[in-house]
Design a protein around this motif. Sequence first.
Motif: not given
Length: 373
Positions: A45-74
Amino acid sequence: MMELRSKGKPLSFTQPIIGRITYGLAAESSILIDHSLDNTDVSDGYLAVLTKRSVTTHLSPIIHSIPSIQPLSEGDVIMMLPNGIIQTLFRVNSLDNTLFTTDRCNSNCLMCSQPPKDIDDIEYYYNVNHQVISLIPSTTEIIGITGGEPTLLGKRFFDMISHINRKLPATTIHILTNGRSFAWKNFTTRFESVNSSNLVLGIPLYSDYYLDHDYIVQASHAFNQTVLGLHNLASIGARIELRVVLHKLTFKRLPELAKFIFLNLPFVEQVAFMGLEYTGYTPHNDKLLWIDPLEYADELDIAVTYLNNNGINVSIYNHPLCLLPKPMWRFSVKSISDWKRHFLPKCDSCLVKADCGGIFATSRKVSLNINPQ
């Protein structure tokens, strides 16, 4: 300076996605940060995913391979763009959140920190902000509205305020506007229908002399429109913060401006004298504008003292304490937004750093007289 954006590699989406950040505690309207990718199935049920890991395929919207993500809180609200950019739009642990409404403006101030652009962006930002407002916690203390010039949204300006009033009835709304649109009675009357005791308008006035003000904002008749707008707003009981940016073109007449305000605008809730942010147009107008704050300390002292003695609330924004006479320290406010508040390395030894407002991280030039106290 705190980073409010980062970039990775996008997959599986072609339109912007706006949602709340979660680390797995919520799903509805949420964007999951998951660096393990153990819990990112689209069925969750998530809208999308953010991850530092590298991904080649993914069913849901994703931004991957993020080298440095800004500080984010829940609960923070972000926007994912199809080009891989991640923008922070609202931070739950900050009192410095602002809704940006447009790059357009009917003034062109010599010291504008974000020079206007003549582009058709009103509907775009309105739609973004409408979604953000719906995701903001009802416990939010304050939200800002800025531009450009927010009143150029026309009907959308009132729609946005109405939306905030419905979703965030206890939240203070602080709107930065040049006030010129309120010179027209029909605009002020329409504004009255959405106005509330939670709403404050921050409006600039740069001189008691109309030609000076018009020159600084680069717009004919701006002084008359602003002053008429102020009086129209006063007639409906609007809360007004008057703002004066301090530079070489404004400092000499500060005492006269203070008297003008007391005699002609005694209804304002507060007057804020503001230090210059040395970015945007200002570096290009350096010879016209730049003056060290120590050089206008006397005029500022006279203006602040006069207004205070006559019962008008007065504050000093955007000044480190060491650039103000000590009697003025009690009027100083830590006003620079937390994400761009900065201190020089030598400030680490200052005994009053905890009470100081610091300097703009965005400023390309600062006073040489900043020294630890």
